[in-house]
Design a protein around this motif. Structure first.
Motif, short mmCIF file in Angstrom:
data_model
loop_
_atom_site.label_atom_id
_atom_site.label_comp_id
_atom_site.label_asym_id
_atom_site.label_seq_id
_atom_site.Cartn_x
_atom_site.Cartn_y
_atom_site.Cartn_z
N ARG A 51 56.91 10.68 41.52
CA ARG A 51 56.06 11.73 40.95
C ARG A 51 54.61 11.39 41.23
NH1 ARG A 51 57.99 14.81 36.81
NH2 ARG A 51 55.96 15.78 37.00
N TYR A 52 53.83 12.39 41.65
CA TYR A 52 52.44 12.18 42.04
C TYR A 52 51.50 12.85 41.05
CZ TYR A 52 54.71 10.93 46.43
OH TYR A 52 55.50 10.35 47.38
N LEU A 53 50.44 12.15 40.70
CA LEU A 53 49.45 12.67 39.76
C LEU A 53 48.09 12.74 40.44
CD1 LEU A 53 50.34 10.56 36.59
CD2 LEU A 53 51.17 12.85 37.19
N PRO A 54 47.33 13.82 40.25
CA PRO A 54 45.98 13.89 40.81
C PRO A 54 45.12 12.75 40.25
CG PRO A 54 46.68 16.05 40.04
CD PRO A 54 47.69 15.06 39.53
N GLU A 55 44.44 12.06 41.14
CA GLU A 55 43.60 10.95 40.67
C GLU A 55 42.35 11.47 39.98
OE1 GLU A 55 41.52 8.96 44.12
OE2 GLU A 55 43.05 10.12 45.19
N ARG A 56 41.80 10.66 39.11
CA ARG A 56 40.59 11.05 38.39
C ARG A 56 39.40 11.07 39.33
NH1 ARG A 56 40.62 11.99 32.87
NH2 ARG A 56 42.63 11.46 31.96
N GLY A 57 38.53 12.05 39.10
CA GLY A 57 37.36 12.17 39.95
C GLY A 57 37.61 13.02 41.17
N VAL A 200 47.99 9.80 51.14
CA VAL A 200 49.13 9.35 50.35
C VAL A 200 50.42 9.84 51.00
CG1 VAL A 200 50.24 9.43 48.09
CG2 VAL A 200 47.73 9.45 48.26
N PRO A 201 51.37 8.94 51.32
CA PRO A 201 52.64 9.38 51.92
C PRO A 201 53.50 10.13 50.92
CG PRO A 201 52.69 7.02 51.47
CD PRO A 201 51.29 7.47 51.17
N ALA A 202 54.27 11.10 51.41
CA ALA A 202 55.17 11.90 50.56
C ALA A 202 56.57 11.30 50.65
CB ALA A 202 55.16 13.35 51.00
N ALA A 203 56.91 10.42 49.73
CA ALA A 203 58.19 9.70 49.80
C ALA A 203 59.38 10.61 49.59
CB ALA A 203 58.19 8.59 48.74
N ASN A 204 59.22 11.71 48.83
CA ASN A 204 60.34 12.60 48.54
C ASN A 204 60.56 13.68 49.60
OD1 ASN A 204 60.48 11.29 46.05
ND2 ASN A 204 59.11 12.77 45.10
N GLY A 205 59.67 13.79 50.55
CA GLY A 205 59.71 14.91 51.47
C GLY A 205 58.72 15.98 51.06
N PHE A 206 58.83 17.15 51.69
CA PHE A 206 57.88 18.21 51.36
C PHE A 206 58.61 19.56 51.33
CE2 PHE A 206 58.10 18.38 55.94
CZ PHE A 206 57.85 19.70 56.29
N GLY A 207 57.94 20.54 50.77
CA GLY A 207 58.49 21.89 50.70
C GLY A 207 57.50 22.89 51.26
N TYR A 273 53.72 21.81 50.28
CA TYR A 273 53.45 20.96 49.11
C TYR A 273 54.36 19.74 49.16
CZ TYR A 273 57.66 23.32 47.45
OH TYR A 273 58.94 23.82 47.34
N ALA A 274 53.92 18.69 48.47
CA ALA A 274 54.73 17.47 48.37
C ALA A 274 55.74 17.62 47.25
CB ALA A 274 53.82 16.27 48.11
N ILE A 275 57.00 17.29 47.52
CA ILE A 275 57.99 17.28 46.45
C ILE A 275 57.64 16.15 45.49
CG2 ILE A 275 60.43 16.94 45.90
CD1 ILE A 275 61.10 18.14 48.61
N GLY A 276 57.47 16.53 44.24
CA GLY A 276 57.01 15.57 43.24
C GLY A 276 55.52 15.65 42.99
N GLY A 277 54.80 16.48 43.74
CA GLY A 277 53.38 16.69 43.53
C GLY A 277 53.13 17.73 42.46
N PRO A 278 51.88 17.89 42.02
CA PRO A 278 51.58 18.80 40.90
C PRO A 278 51.85 20.26 41.21
CG PRO A 278 49.56 17.94 41.87
CD PRO A 278 50.68 17.16 42.46
N ASP A 279 51.88 20.66 42.50
CA ASP A 279 52.16 22.06 42.84
C ASP A 279 53.61 22.26 43.28
OD1 ASP A 279 51.77 20.58 45.10
OD2 ASP A 279 50.47 22.02 46.12
#
Length: 508
Positions: A51-57, A200-207, A273-279
């Motif tokens: 799961r990916y979270l947007p970094e602060r800043g 950042v690499p997308a370990a889960n794949g993408f959609g 989008y990245a699977i596991g990303g916020p979108d």
């Protein structure tokens, strides 16, 4: 000129809704095998392995992301209570837990664990125990593990773990159709490339999310795609392997879209989008979009026997296939036309009368259909006859929808049935109005017959309104009345002067 708006919602609005939807339950299930029929074990679908979270800043500073998955009670068990424990003790300095669901409570202020209790049946139920956001002081690349354990009354447990990573994989896409103009009723073939534009690499794949309107939809079904067949139509496809940061992949086969017969233009929006990303739509599997689509039988899943979508490394990058963008929009342009014509009529009125002049246009397809297309644009132009004046135009919430320049009024296309208000001030022999259509250069109708794009409207004036007759009588009388009053005033003044002189001479 007015471009008719799409009947569907702008992509920015719909994509926001999709980001909280149930679209990715199939993609979640690919991460864990479901129990076989008849087993009593609790089922746990998801969460994704990373799961990916947007970094602060960054762009998503402080943004929260739902931590969701789906649970079930196993076949033949009926409704029962399932307990879920999410160990969050390793999240310190990586992610903060907030917005607990109503069925959950925190242990140690959510720094140790979150426990939840759900009533579920055999069908997997989507749940969202809490939301996550990057912790203050965290940096891109920071990672921690979260473990989810679910158990029912029989004591059987199922456990899954996922990594929470600070930083989000970013993608851009490049899309283009094989042909610049599509055949009505045919197939538009979309070529697609995706580039990993972040670090950042997308370990889960993408959609990929493909959003289209006006009855355009993904015509073929693919193994890892689902689509909504309503209007507008949205398709979601997932791929297990994403390009490395800076790398580009191209799809090995085109994506085919059905093109309706009565269509000139419509946009198709692409988003990766990245699977596991916020979108990722799968982060909130209890959203409304797919649930409503399934309720109205509009959702179609890919089947195991359908062809798979695959990608291959693309060394050419953007040199072929167009520019890479975050959310590219490609226009489907159809090799068809619409004959737009202006209705002819005779205007009849009295002097002093205000009449309504209907805006009358007709749009006709080659097969005779009068279905009105989106995006086709033209201007309806009306020139008032001599001796008249346009005193009213169609309004929208009190705002005029047409522009007036002297005797000429310009209105956007699509106002058929609305009216202009025309005041007849005086009769002018041979006076006539002119109505015409002026086509847009950006979204033309490709009208093959321009002879009927304009029409002359003779103005027949017979009689005078009583109000205008009275006004004219008063106006005609004013010069004579003014002259008589002047003579009387002069006579009175002469008499007064003579009287003063007489009194001065006699002393009286």
């Amino acid at each position: 000129m007015r471009i008719r708006p799409r009947v569907h919602a702008p992509c920015a609005v719909l994509c926001a809704a999709l980001a909280g939807s149930a679209l990715a339950l199939p993609q979640l299930s690919s991460a864990v095998a479901a129990p076989k029929a008849g087993e009593d074990a609790v089922t746990l679908v998801g969460p994704q392995s990373t799961r990916y979270l947007p970094e602060r800043g960054g762009d998503g500073d402080g943004e929260q992301s739902r931590f969701g998955f789906a649970i079930g009670a196993g076949e033949g068990k009926g409704k029962q209570r399932v307990s879920v424990r999410i160990d969050t003790g390793k999240l310190s300095r990586v992610a903060d837990v907030g917005e607990l669901g109503k069925d959950c409570r925190a242990e140690g202020g959510a720094k140790q664990a979150v426990t939840c209790s759900y009533s579920v049946g055999a069908s997997a139920r989507a749940v969202n125990p809490f939301e996550l956001s990057a912790a203050r002081g965290s940096e891109a690349g920071d990672k921690a593990e979260v473990t989810v354990t679910a158990s029912a009354g029989d004591g059987k447990k199922v456990r899954r773990s996922t990594d929470v990573v600070v930083g989000v994989p970013r993608f851009t896409a490049s899309a283009h159709f094989d042909k610049k103009r599509q055949q009505p009723g045919g197939t538009a073939r979309l070529r697609l490339k995706v580039r990993a534009s972040g670090e950042v690499p997308a370990a889960n794949g993408f959609g990929i999310r493909l959003h289209s309107g006006d009855d355009v939809s993904l015509s073929a079904t693919y193994r890892t795609c689902g689509k909504d067949v309503g209007v507008p139509s949205t398709a979601l496809c997932t791929l297990d392997k994403a390009p490395r940061p800076g790398g580009t992949v191209s799809f090995t086969r085109p994506l085919d879209f059905h093109v309706p017969k009565h269509l000139l233009y419509t946009p198709l929006d692409v988003d990766a989008y990245a699977i596991g990303g916020p979108d990722d739509p799968g982060l909130d599997p209890d959203g409304e979009f797919v649930r409503n689509s399934k309720r109205y039988d509009n959702w179609r899943e890919g089947r195991p026997g359908d062809p798979a979508l695959e990608t291959e490394p693309d060394a050419e990058g953007a040199e072929k296939g167009g520019r890479f963008e975050k959310s590219p929009r490609e226009w489907i342009k159809v090799d068809s036309h619409v004959d737009v014509s202006v209705a002819h009529r005779t205007l009849r009125a009295k002097e002093g009368e205000t009449i309504g002049v209907p805006i009358r246009t007709r749009e006709r397809w080659p097969d005779g259909s009068t279905e009105s297309p989106n995006y086709m644009a033209y201007t309806y132009r009306f020139t008032a006859p001599e001796g008249t004046k346009v005193v009213g135009v169609p309004e929208d919430s009190g705002e005029p929808m047409c522009e007036t320049h002297g005797p000429t009024v310009s209105c956007p296309g699509g106002l058929d049935g609305e009216s202009l208000s025309l005041r007849v001030d005086r009769k002018v022999p041979g006076a006539h109005a002119k109505a015409e259509v002026r086509h847009s250069a950006e979204f033309p109708a490709h009208d093959p017959g321009r002879a009927n794009d304009s029409a002359t409207m003779p103005l027949k004036v017979s009689g005078v309104t009583s109000q205008l007759r009275t006004s004219r009588a008063v106006s005609a009388a004013l010069p004579w009345g003014a002259g008589v009053a002047g003579v009387l005033a002069a006579g009175v003044a002469y008499w007064l002067v003579r009287r003063r002189k007489a009194r001065a001479a006699t002393g009286f």
